[in-house]
Write a protein that holds these residues in place. Structure first.
Motif, PDB file in Angstrom:
ATOM      1  N   LYS A  61       0.715  -1.192   0.097  1.00  0.00           N
ATOM      2  CA  LYS A  61      -0.005   0.038  -0.141  1.00  0.00           C
ATOM      3  C   LYS A  61       0.994   1.302   0.009  1.00  0.00           C
ATOM      4  O   LYS A  61       0.409   2.260  -0.496  1.00  0.00           O
ATOM      5  N   SER A  84     -10.563   0.492   5.257  1.00  0.00           N
ATOM      6  CA  SER A  84      -9.520  -0.430   5.268  1.00  0.00           C
ATOM      7  C   SER A  84      -9.783  -1.835   6.006  1.00  0.00           C
ATOM      8  O   SER A  84     -10.675  -1.824   6.867  1.00  0.00           O
ATOM      9  N   THR A  85      -9.193  -2.725   5.146  1.00  0.00           N
ATOM     10  CA  THR A  85      -9.096  -4.032   6.015  1.00  0.00           C
ATOM     11  C   THR A  85      -7.874  -3.907   7.082  1.00  0.00           C
ATOM     12  O   THR A  85      -7.473  -4.993   7.583  1.00  0.00           O
ATOM     13  N   ASN A  87      -4.320  -2.783   6.059  1.00  0.00           N
ATOM     14  CA  ASN A  87      -3.090  -2.104   5.419  1.00  0.00           C
ATOM     15  C   ASN A  87      -3.096  -0.721   5.110  1.00  0.00           C
ATOM     16  O   ASN A  87      -2.014  -0.114   5.070  1.00  0.00           O
ATOM     17  N   THR A  88      -4.222  -0.504   4.218  1.00  0.00           N
ATOM     18  CA  THR A  88      -4.281   0.888   3.697  1.00  0.00           C
ATOM     19  C   THR A  88      -4.336   1.857   4.911  1.00  0.00           C
ATOM     20  O   THR A  88      -3.585   2.787   4.987  1.00  0.00           O
ATOM     21  N   GLY A 187      -8.470  -8.310  -3.710  1.00  0.00           N
ATOM     22  CA  GLY A 187      -9.519  -8.241  -2.737  1.00  0.00           C
ATOM     23  C   GLY A 187     -10.476  -7.101  -3.304  1.00  0.00           C
ATOM     24  O   GLY A 187     -11.308  -7.400  -3.859  1.00  0.00           O
ATOM     25  N   ASN A 188      -9.828  -5.661  -3.063  1.00  0.00           N
ATOM     26  CA  ASN A 188     -10.742  -4.472  -3.694  1.00  0.00           C
ATOM     27  C   ASN A 188     -10.221  -4.541  -5.277  1.00  0.00           C
ATOM     28  O   ASN A 188     -10.911  -3.667  -5.829  1.00  0.00           O
ATOM     29  N   ALA A 189      -9.403  -5.244  -5.650  1.00  0.00           N
ATOM     30  CA  ALA A 189      -9.134  -5.363  -7.017  1.00  0.00           C
ATOM     31  C   ALA A 189      -8.010  -4.340  -7.505  1.00  0.00           C
ATOM     32  O   ALA A 189      -7.677  -4.160  -8.744  1.00  0.00           O
ATOM     33  N   GLY A 190      -7.692  -3.284  -6.633  1.00  0.00           N
ATOM     34  CA  GLY A 190      -6.808  -1.960  -7.006  1.00  0.00           C
ATOM     35  C   GLY A 190      -5.465  -2.781  -7.514  1.00  0.00           C
ATOM     36  O   GLY A 190      -4.810  -2.192  -8.723  1.00  0.00           O
ATOM     37  N   ASN A 191      -4.893  -3.592  -7.017  1.00  0.00           N
ATOM     38  CA  ASN A 191      -3.625  -4.140  -7.161  1.00  0.00           C
ATOM     39  C   ASN A 191      -3.412  -4.697  -8.588  1.00  0.00           C
ATOM     40  O   ASN A 191      -2.401  -4.470  -9.175  1.00  0.00           O
ATOM     41  N   THR A 317       1.993  -9.693  -0.698  1.00  0.00           N
ATOM     42  CA  THR A 317       1.543  -8.431  -0.621  1.00  0.00           C
ATOM     43  C   THR A 317       1.670  -7.596   0.841  1.00  0.00           C
ATOM     44  O   THR A 317       2.099  -6.517   0.981  1.00  0.00           O
TER      45      THR A 317
END
Ligand code: F0G
Length: 351
Positions: A61, A84-85, A87-88, A187-191, A317
């Motif tokens: 992140k 956030s879960t 890490n963010t 997860g949120n599919a950003g990466n 990650t």
């Protein structure tokens, strides 16, 4: 003066920053690409781990956060907010400190790892535990950023994706070309969105000859993209990816389809098996969500979907120290001994 300067300085010409952008950095990026001997043997491939737990706050992140916080500062923001879960929020809290800003984080009550909560607390974030899941937190964070003077630093903020794409650059810079397959947890599919953007950019400019096939893995209890529908009550021990309605869903599908890749699921049991293998056989301690990439690679290999001889990179990650409960659970209790060499030698099986 030979220290890695952080992703903005290292990749300035490929990021939306100018000479007047204040660079808020903890020297993130430049993470190890570690050859994985056991995984290579198991798959008949050349497997590498991109160890993102080596970033300043212990997860990938930080790559997005240096961009998000720098741009927020440039725009005059005094406060940032994220859902956030774990890490963010840890990353946002740390970078906000560097920028002299206030951070507010919204986390699902009871569903974030203790290490991550500790990070947000020690960096002085204002924390709200929301009586809901991550998706509810994100809905709330969006509403607050639209109606109050606070900048949203979730990966729906496009500069986050810009920062995170630098991991793909580092891999190509290191290997001399893109791998054949890139595997990561979703997860949120950003990466997955960010890596695909990075790989496409380098290939488009001729820095690499090819792009990899993108393989993403969700946890079975939180696999909306695999199911093709929102998961109302997501569940998994991998709390970082306990997400039922990913914000970057469409981009993840595009990454999958444009790259000739796949998005599949792995069970919690498969995640924990990969988690233990990484620690016990590769010497790399990751958090459970991170092991989803490796679990997915092993699953695909067992299904005969991995042709030997390919070059494969798995992103792991986040750092294992964030969520050590799973390392301790089920492991044998250490024995207690007196200060006596003979007894100690016997208990260690040396005598
Ligand atoms: N691995 C870890 C350790 C994560 O923290 C996350 C996401 C992912 C994988 C999935 O990445 O969301 O880009 O698909 N964590 C976010 C957070 C949701 O709030 O820290 P993604």
């Amino acid at each position: 003066t030979h220290q890695w300067r952080g992703i903005i300085e290292e990749y300035r010409d490929r990021l939306p920053v100018s000479d007047t952008t204040p660079v808020v950095t903890l020297r993130e990026g430049g993470t190890p690409l570690v050859p994985a001997q056991v995984l290579s043997e198991r798959t008949g491939c050349e497997v590498h781990l991109k160890v993102e737990g080596a970033n300043p706050t212990g997860s990938f992140k930080d790559r997005g956060m240096t961009m998000a916080i720098s741009k927020a500062k440039e725009e005059g923001a005094k406060a940032v907010i994220c859902a956030s879960t774990g890490n963010t929020s840890a990353s946002a809290a740390a970078y906000a400190v560097r920028a002299g800003m206030v951070s507010a984080v919204l986390v699902p009550q009871g569903k974030i790892a203790l290490g991550k909560m500790g990070q947000a607390l020690v960096h002085g974030a204002k924390i709200l535990q929301v009586d809901g899941n991550f998706d509810d937190c994100l809905t709330l964070a969006r509403a607050l950023s639209e109606n109050y003077p606070v900048a949203l630093v979730n990966s729906v903020n496009p500069v986050r994706i810009e920062g995170q794409k630098t991991a793909a650059f580092e891999i190509v810079d290191m290997l001399g070309d893109a791998p054949d397959i890139h595997v990561l947890p979703v997860g949120n599919a950003g990466n997955i969105t960010a890596y695909w953007k990075g790989y496409k950019e380098y290939a488009g400019d001729g820095v690499s000859a090819k792009t990899p096939r993108m393989w993403g893995f969700q946890a079975s209890g939180s696999a909306p993209i695999v199911r093709g529908e929102v998961v109302k009550d997501p569940s998994t021990i991998a709390t970082a990816i306990r997400i039922g309605n990913p914000a970057s869903w469409e981009y993840a599908l595009a990454a999958r389809d444009e790259s000739g890749g796949a998005i599949d699921e792995v069970t919690d049991r498969e995640i924990l098996r990969a988690y233990r293998l990484l620690a016990a056989q590769e010497g790399v301690f990751v958090e459970p969500a991170s092991a989803a990439s490796v679990a997915g690679l092993l699953k695909a290999a067992e299904q005969g979907k991995v042709d030997p001889g390919q070059r494969i990179v798995c992103t792991v990650t986040g750092n294992g120290l964030k969520d050590p409960d799973w390392a301790v659970a089920g492991a044998p209790q250490p024995v207690t001994v007196p200060v006596d060499a003979a007894t100690a030698a016997e208990r260690l099986g040396l005598a």
